[in-house]
Design an enzyme around this catalytic site. Structure first.
Site, PDB file in Angstrom:
ATOM      1  N   TYR A 173       0.840  -1.207   0.000  1.00 51.94           N
ATOM      2  CA  TYR A 173       0.000   0.000   0.000  1.00 51.94           C
ATOM      3  C   TYR A 173       0.871   1.252   0.000  1.00 51.94           C
ATOM      4  O   TYR A 173       0.727   2.120  -0.873  1.00 51.94           O
ATOM      5  CB  TYR A 173      -0.906  -0.035   1.227  1.00 51.94           C
ATOM      6  CG  TYR A 173      -1.893   1.113   1.310  1.00 51.94           C
ATOM      7  CD1 TYR A 173      -3.005   1.162   0.469  1.00 51.94           C
ATOM      8  CD2 TYR A 173      -1.735   2.130   2.249  1.00 51.94           C
ATOM      9  CE1 TYR A 173      -3.930   2.206   0.564  1.00 51.94           C
ATOM     10  CE2 TYR A 173      -2.649   3.165   2.353  1.00 51.94           C
ATOM     11  CZ  TYR A 173      -3.743   3.207   1.508  1.00 51.94           C
ATOM     12  OH  TYR A 173      -4.650   4.234   1.602  1.00 51.94           O
TER      13      TYR A 173
ATOM     14  N   GLN B 279      -0.257   4.645  20.770  1.00 52.18           N
ATOM     15  CA  GLN B 279      -0.002   5.192  19.428  1.00 52.18           C
ATOM     16  C   GLN B 279      -1.089   6.199  19.092  1.00 52.18           C
ATOM     17  O   GLN B 279      -2.224   6.059  19.570  1.00 52.18           O
ATOM     18  CB  GLN B 279       0.091   4.078  18.369  1.00 52.18           C
ATOM     19  CG  GLN B 279      -1.191   3.360  18.031  1.00 52.18           C
ATOM     20  CD  GLN B 279      -1.484   2.177  18.940  1.00 52.18           C
ATOM     21  OE1 GLN B 279      -1.165   2.193  20.116  1.00 52.18           O
ATOM     22  NE2 GLN B 279      -2.117   1.141  18.398  1.00 52.18           N
TER      23      GLN B 279
END
Ligand code: NAD
Ligand code: UDP
Length: 312
Positions: free
Chosen positions: A144, A208
């Site tokens: 990707y 995160q």
């Protein structure tokens, strides 16, 4: 009338873009191979006289006469783009070559939906367009990330070599109604889990960060970019700079759904970026754009949509 092609138009973002284009009076050709998209997303447009749907895979050439092209075709969630990684790279790279070739032949303006993934696991925070990124070329996200990076290269080479009129937007995490319920993305996962009373899956320690943009804000930015001044190619970051940890996102989803689902911790996927936040100064300057929809308002709309999905 403005003849517009949207590739990936039956997907999450593409279908909202189609809604906007039809509302604005475009003569629209929507192309999709239905890999992750669905006829359900655009069924309400099928009886519109200026909406045309074509099943087509952008890795093969396409012949059409259009004035503008929005190139969105590409699976966007890790679960979907890692399902057939070779096809993912082909879709980005061959798809870009085919759509750029079309734009060159018919002299159309073409917009590429690139991604914040071109920055990889960024060492510069927040990310500006000048940052070149830190991307693993051989990891499980690379099909990707590198596919999208190569597509950007192709856009700029067609621009320099063939004077194709290009526009490149780098989209940061976007959410809203019509996200695929099984696409594994964090917003859809957390909402579906909360509504079903299942455990909320936090990957890693949940520290995160991501910054989430509501789909209507994103569509407005794409429209403005397509209409932007001659010579402004981008790349330009499009996203909502409000940054949060995944634990904070989970708390918001639990509060807004009223769910008492529990958090469970699962291993962090390989190459998962630690932080992500767009610097949108360029979008503000060139497009007079900034996001308007708060996370709470956007999540409420998205939760209402997923209630209809999970309750059948
Ligand atoms: P999506 O999976 O819902 O939409 C992608 C669409 O492209 C689907 O309808 C799919 O069937 C179609 N498609 C895939 N391969 C194709 C092919 N070879 N030929 C024709 N059609 C094909 O994902 P989305 O979130 O709507 O993403 C749309 C675009 O925006 C993608 O290019 C994605 O990379 C980009 N983007 C999205 C986000 C986000 O947070 N949603 C972030 C960054 C970039
Ligand atoms: N994530 C999570 N639980 C989930 C799905 C995702 O904690 O059920 C995390 C994931 O590890 C990542 C963040 O949420 O750190 C965003 O993931 P997503 O796949 O939505 O987008 P991307 O990583 O491509 O930004």
């Amino acid at each position: 009338m403005n003849r517009v092609l949207v590739t990936g138009g039956a997907g999450f973002l593409g279908s909202h873009l189609c809604d906007r284009l039809i509302a604005d009076g475009a003569d629209l050709l929507c192309v999709d191979n239905f890999f992750t998209g669905s006829k359900r997303n655009i069924a309400h447009l099928l009886n519109q006289p200026y909406f045309e749907l074509m099943r087509h895979d952008v890795t093969f050439p396409l012949y059409a006469e259009v004035d503008q092209i929005f190139n969105l075709a590409c699976p966007a969630s890790p679960v979907h783009y890692q399902f057939d990684p070779v096809q993912t790279t082909k879709t980005s790279v061959h798809g870009a070559i085919n759509m750029l070739g079309l734009a060159k032949r018919v002299k159309a303006r073409i917009l590429q939906s690139s991604t914040s993934e071109v920055y990889g696991d960024p060492e510069v925070h927040p990310q500006t367009e000048a940052y070149w990124g830190k991307v693993n070329p051989i990891g499980i996200r690379s099909c990707y990330d590198e596919g999208k990076r190569c597509a950007e290269t192709l856009f700029f080479d067609y621009h320099r070599q063939h004077q194709v009129d290009i526009k490149v937007v780098r989209i940061f995490n976007t959410y809203g109604p019509r996200m695929h319920p099984n696409d594994g993305r964090v917003v859809s996962n957390f909402i579906v889990q909360a509504l079903l009373g299942q455990d909320i899956t936090i990957y890693g320690d949940g520290q995160q960060t991501r910054s989430f943009c509501y789909v209507d804000d994103l569509v407005e930015a794409m429209m403005r970019m397509m209409a932007s001044r001659d010579g402004f190619t981008g790349p330009v970051n499009i996203g909502n700079p409000v940054e949060m940890t995944m634990l904070e996102l989970a708390e918001n989803v639990l509060r807004l759904t009223g769910s008492s689902a529990k958090l469970i911790f699962k291993p962090l996927p390989q190459d998962d970026p630690k932080q992500r936040q767009p610097d949108i100064a360029l979008a503000k300057k060139e497009l007079s754009w900034e996001p308007k929809i708060s996370l709470a308002d956007g999540l409420k709309e998205t939760i209402a949509y997923f209630r209809t999905v999970v309750q059948g």
